[in-house]
Design an enzyme around this catalytic site. Structure first.
Site, PDB file in Angstrom:
ATOM      1  N   ASP A  11       0.816  -1.208   0.000  1.00 37.90           N
ATOM      2  CA  ASP A  11       0.000   0.000   0.000  1.00 37.90           C
ATOM      3  C   ASP A  11       0.855   1.267   0.000  1.00 37.90           C
ATOM      4  O   ASP A  11       1.396   1.656   1.041  1.00 37.90           O
ATOM      5  CB  ASP A  11      -0.903  -0.025   1.250  1.00 37.90           C
ATOM      6  CG  ASP A  11      -1.771   1.198   1.362  1.00 37.90           C
ATOM      7  OD1 ASP A  11      -2.269   1.479   2.463  1.00 37.90           O
ATOM      8  OD2 ASP A  11      -1.946   1.891   0.339  1.00 37.90           O
ATOM      9  N   ASP A  43      -1.728   5.776  -5.057  1.00 32.83           N
ATOM     10  CA  ASP A  43      -2.060   4.912  -3.922  1.00 32.83           C
ATOM     11  C   ASP A  43      -2.505   3.520  -4.359  1.00 32.83           C
ATOM     12  O   ASP A  43      -3.660   3.318  -4.752  1.00 32.83           O
ATOM     13  CB  ASP A  43      -3.176   5.571  -3.083  1.00 32.83           C
ATOM     14  CG  ASP A  43      -3.574   4.706  -1.905  1.00 32.83           C
ATOM     15  OD1 ASP A  43      -4.606   5.012  -1.282  1.00 32.83           O
ATOM     16  OD2 ASP A  43      -2.851   3.717  -1.624  1.00 32.83           O
TER      17      ASP A  43
HETATM   18  O1  LIG Z   1      -6.024   4.409   3.166  1.00 34.04           O
HETATM   19  C1  LIG Z   1      -5.618   4.803   2.108  1.00 34.04           C
HETATM   20  N1  LIG Z   1      -4.989   3.988   1.210  1.00 34.04           N
HETATM   21  N2  LIG Z   1      -4.725   2.672   1.525  1.00 34.04           N
HETATM   22  C2  LIG Z   1      -5.716   1.798   1.862  1.00 34.04           C
HETATM   23  N3  LIG Z   1      -7.003   2.021   1.733  1.00 34.04           N
HETATM   24  C3  LIG Z   1      -7.779   0.875   2.206  1.00 34.04           C
HETATM   25  C4  LIG Z   1      -6.809  -0.126   2.754  1.00 34.04           C
HETATM   26  C5  LIG Z   1      -5.453   0.417   2.425  1.00 34.04           C
HETATM   27  C6  LIG Z   1      -5.764   6.233   1.733  1.00 34.04           C
HETATM   28  C7  LIG Z   1      -4.677   7.059   1.684  1.00 34.04           C
HETATM   29  C8  LIG Z   1      -4.874   8.424   1.404  1.00 34.04           C
HETATM   30  C9  LIG Z   1      -6.149   8.889   1.161  1.00 34.04           C
HETATM   31 BR1  LIG Z   1      -6.435  10.727   0.774  1.00 34.04          BR
HETATM   32  C10 LIG Z   1      -7.243   8.045   1.203  1.00 34.04           C
HETATM   33  C11 LIG Z   1      -7.048   6.689   1.467  1.00 34.04           C
END
Ligand SMILES: O=C(NNC1=NCCC1)c1ccc(Br)cc1
Length: 326
Positions: A34, A218
């Site tokens: 991630d 991301d």
């Molecule tokens: O959590 C984030 N990315 N990773 C993951 N999502 C779900 C499981 C892992 C994320 C990061 C930045 C922003 Br702005 C919104 C969401």
């Protein structure tokens, strides 16, 4: 040194899982890499049985090199509302032949429902900047940050594929994984993410709309989340598409041919094929769009729908992102 590890998509390319070796003798767990977070956490023998659904566990008591990080805890909430927390060990972690001798491995003592239900994933491996790692009282570095100085080049590359095996490469750029030239652009890591400024967008073969905004790359987010103005323009080109509040986004008739979506990075143009924007069927005839609004989040996310159409270099040496078609 350098290494490569395969990454396998789950259903709908919702997430991608990669094998990671932890401990001595090595225990292999499949983790969700991630680039939007910076904690490496795993289901372990300390994860309550009623919060698991058959996930493979890492058991630090079976590893001769595991050491408990006394007094350390972690607690993370992701952008989709999922969450987990627990305590911390250090142990040997290897990915595709790249080894970190003492990596913070966060043991889950609590995981939220979406993680409980995800039987194939044993946890997450954060590849964002360690400035957003949640371990207290001493913040920990990511696997990439710990490995970076020993890598041939201080970078990793992400090559996600639509419903096929892709790869994460550490320490080198494999020229067979992309076409044309790689366009590098500066990273704004002030929020701990791999942030950058796209330079505009284009729907199908229509004209390019120059526009500069902030977005993050991301791998942990499934969809392509953009400012609603752009999303409205995209879906206005699809007959039968509508915003469905009940579904929480744009839906469209599954038998529609979707236009491609092109984004700019400086002069570079990244092309996402139209069919990548069909995320999943809700009913036999209604499908959920892969491009949705980021307005509620505050900034845009180039998630898997976009990344699986690109080869992306995450360069921790000069803090740049490199983009190429493939
Ligand atoms: O959590 C984030 N990315 N990773 C993951 N999502 C779900 C499981 C892992 C994320 C990061 C930045 C922003 Br702005 C919104 C969401």
């Amino acid at each position: 040194n350098f290494g490569t590890v395969e990454t396998i998509p789950e259903a709908f390319d919702r997430e991608y899982l990669s094998p990671v070796q932890i401990g001595t003798p090595p225990q292999t767990v499949n983790l969700n890499f991630d680039t939007g977070s910076a904690d490496l956490w795993v289901n372990t023998n300390e994860t309550p049985e009623n919060q698991q659904n058959g996930q493979v566990e890492y058991n630090p008591t079976l590893s001769s090199t595991a050491k408990k990080m006394e007094g350390a805890t972690w607690d993370i909430t992701y952008g989709d509302g999922s969450a987990s927390s627990g305590i911390v060990y250090t142990d040997v972690v290897s990915i595709g032949g790249v080894t970190v001798q003492s990596q913070a491995v966060e043991s889950a003592q609590q995981v939220s429902s979406s993680f409980q239900a995800d039987a194939a994933s044993s946890g997450l491996l954060g590849l964002a900047y360690g400035t957003i790692n949640t371990v207290q009282p001493v913040q920990q570095k990511t696997f990439f940050e710990n490995a970076m100085n020993d890598l041939a080049s201080p970078l990793f590359t992400v090559n996600l594929m639509k419903q096929a095996a892709g790869s994460y490469d550490f320490g080198y750029i494999n020229a067979s994984e992309y076409t044309g030239e790689i366009q590098y652009t500066p990273v704004d890591n002030s929020r701990g993410f791999w942030g950058f400024n796209p330079s505009g967008f284009q729907v199908g073969n229509s004209s390019f709309n120059a526009s500069s905004w902030y977005a993050i790359a991301d791998t942990g987010t499934s969809l392509l989340l953009l400012p609603s103005g752009m999303v409205d323009i995209y879906w206005s080109a699809v007959s039968g598409a509508k915003f469905d509040a009940l579904q929480g986004g744009y839906t469209f008739p599954c038998n529609t041919t979707l236009p491609s979506f092109t984004f700019g990075v400086e002069e570079y143009r990244g092309v996402i094929p139209g069919h990548f924007m069909n995320y999943a069927a809700i009913t036999k005839t209604t499908c959920f769009g892969g491009i949705q609004s980021s307005d509620a989040l505050g900034f845009s996310i180039f998630g898997d729908v976009a990344l699986k159409a690109q080869f992306v270099v995450f360069d921790g040496g000069d803090n740049t992102l490199g983009w190429a078609n493939k």
